[in-house]
Design a protein around this motif. Structure first.
Motif, PDB file in Angstrom:
ATOM      1  N   ASN A  50       0.821  -1.218   0.000  1.00 54.58           N
ATOM      2  CA  ASN A  50       0.000   0.000   0.000  1.00 54.58           C
ATOM      3  C   ASN A  50       0.855   1.269   0.000  1.00 54.58           C
ATOM      4  OD1 ASN A  50      -2.403  -1.483   0.102  1.00 54.58           O
ATOM      5  ND2 ASN A  50      -2.342  -1.598   2.322  1.00 54.58           N
ATOM      6  N   HIS A 210      -7.027   4.891   2.121  1.00 52.45           N
ATOM      7  CA  HIS A 210      -6.493   4.566   0.798  1.00 52.45           C
ATOM      8  C   HIS A 210      -6.658   5.702  -0.212  1.00 52.45           C
ATOM      9  CE1 HIS A 210      -5.755   0.315   1.787  1.00 52.45           C
ATOM     10  NE2 HIS A 210      -6.815   0.448   2.548  1.00 52.45           N
ATOM     11  N   LYS A 242       0.236   4.183   4.533  1.00 52.77           N
ATOM     12  CA  LYS A 242      -0.015   3.749   3.159  1.00 52.77           C
ATOM     13  C   LYS A 242       0.701   4.713   2.209  1.00 52.77           C
ATOM     14  CE  LYS A 242      -4.096   1.219   4.529  1.00 52.77           C
ATOM     15  NZ  LYS A 242      -3.926   1.435   5.991  1.00 52.77           N
TER      16      LYS A 242
END
Length: 394
Positions: A50, A210, A242
């Protein structure tokens, strides 16, 4: 009748999961080098990280962490509210608040703790919490821990969310959603959800784990990408592990929200503050993410290249335009075999199986990063073509 023994029951459940080929396994990474990892003596090209902007090994982040560690040591030694809140924490919170257009921000050790603490502080028994069925587990757990009435709506279905809110019109209500869904990669209909919350006098909370760093002007995330402001999304959570390549999380919002969380978010109050050196590295990552738009542009180009190639191959591509590009294979065994076949070709792509995703929706969760090159994407597509996944029953 004798009392059941807990460890024996757990062993039975573990055996059942193994028999169904759903057991999870740890993989030790000996070394990471950009998109490459070394595991079990093999060098693999990873498409499962990620680290979307490729910042985790950026020399400026490493230098900031080393400099702060030299000055302040490693551990903070205490909770924020005792004596663990250092100048690097305060500076990072200010940077995150400015970046996301909020009055204040509050650091948490992990995204899971941020969501648990925020919901536990905001919600009480008798309140209503409405959530997308594909939300991350920590949002669901947070609502359940709070004692509020949890109602889930069909994925990205704003009309279904409205019905859930109108089912209890007298309760205080929180509508919580992922900004970018971690397993599907699609973006929540945030503008429509914000309008719904205005009509129904509900509070909107977005988990942008995200989306931050990847979407929106200056990488400010999915909320900025949707053109929404702090009034429309009063509770914003995002992670630092991330796209920012570090670790930890934060909640951003009004001064009133942050003051309230400081008093009532148990996962903030009763835990040790993150290492100040890590906060220093994260602050440098924020600056790079905001300044270096070329990373996002490169990532967008790689996403387009992959989707174009996957479409030409007839691969079972899910409708995502983010760095998360899942291939839906349906059967858990088929997904696991595909992952093993790719590893044999030197590619690390993880199979995601139930219970992480619903039954019959096992997939390869492919993630692209700015650390990848076009040749890496082409190599992945060539390997996928050889697996004949276009014939996968879904």
């Amino acid at each position: 009748m004798p009392r059941p023994e807990l460890l024996a029951r757990l062993a039975v459940q573990t055996a059942e999961r193994a028999q169904a080929r759903l057991q999870r396994h740890l993989r030790t990474i000996a070394r990471a080098d950009g998109p490459w990892v070394e595991s079990q003596g093999r060098r693999l090209l990873a498409f499962c990280t990620n680290d979307y902007l490729g910042l985790a090994q950026h020399p400026q982040l490493i230098a900031a962490l080393k400099e702060a560690a030299d000055a302040d040591g490693v551990g903070s030694g205490s909770a924020h509210l005792i004596c663990g809140h250092r100048r690097e924490h305060a500076a990072l919170e200010e940077a995150l608040a400015e970046w996301t257009g909020r009055e204040r921000a509050l650091l948490f050790s992990t995204g899971y703790m941020a969501n648990l603490g925020t919901m536990q502080a905001l919600l009480q028994r008798g309140d209503l919490c409405v959530q997308d069925k594909l939300n991350h587990a920590c949002l669901l757990d947070g609502a359940q821990l709070s004692g509020a009435d949890l109602k889930r709506y069909r994925h990205a279905d704003v009309d279904a969310a409205e019905r859930q809110l109108r089912g209890n019109p007298d309760a205080c209500a929180l509508l919580a959603t992922d900004g970018v869904f971690s397993m599907d990669g699609d973006i929540a209909p945030l503008r429509e959800l914000a309008a719904l919350c205005r009509r129904e006098r509900a509070t909107l909370m977005v988990d942008d784990a995200h989306g931050l760093g990847v979407l929106g002007d200056n990488g400010a995330g999915s909320v900025a990408h949707a053109g929404l402001n702090a009034g429309e999304v009063p509770v914003l959570m995002a992670t630092l592990g991330k796209a920012l390549g570090c670790s930890g999380a934060f909640v951003a919002g009004s001064a009133g929200l942050i003051d309230g969380l400081t008093q009532f978010a148990r996962t903030y109050i009763y835990t040790t503050a993150m290492p100040p050196a890590l906060a220093a590295a994260a602050r440098r990552a924020v600056a790079l993410a905001r300044q270096e738009s070329g990373r996002r542009e490169k990532l967008a180009g790689l996403i387009q290249r992959f989707r174009r190639g996957a479409t030409e191959l007839g691969l079972p591509l899910m409708p995502s335009h983010t760095a998360i590009q899942p291939l839906l294979l349906g059967d858990a065994g088929r997904a696991l075999e595909a992952s093993k076949a790719l590893e044999a070709k030197g590619l690390l792509v993880v199979a995601i199986r139930p219970p992480t995703v619903p039954q019959g929706q096992a997939r390869l969760r492919i993630t692209l990063t700015a650390a990848h090159e076009e040749t890496h994407v082409d190599r992945l597509l060539e390997a996928l073509a050889a697996l004949r996944l276009a014939d996968a029953p879904v």
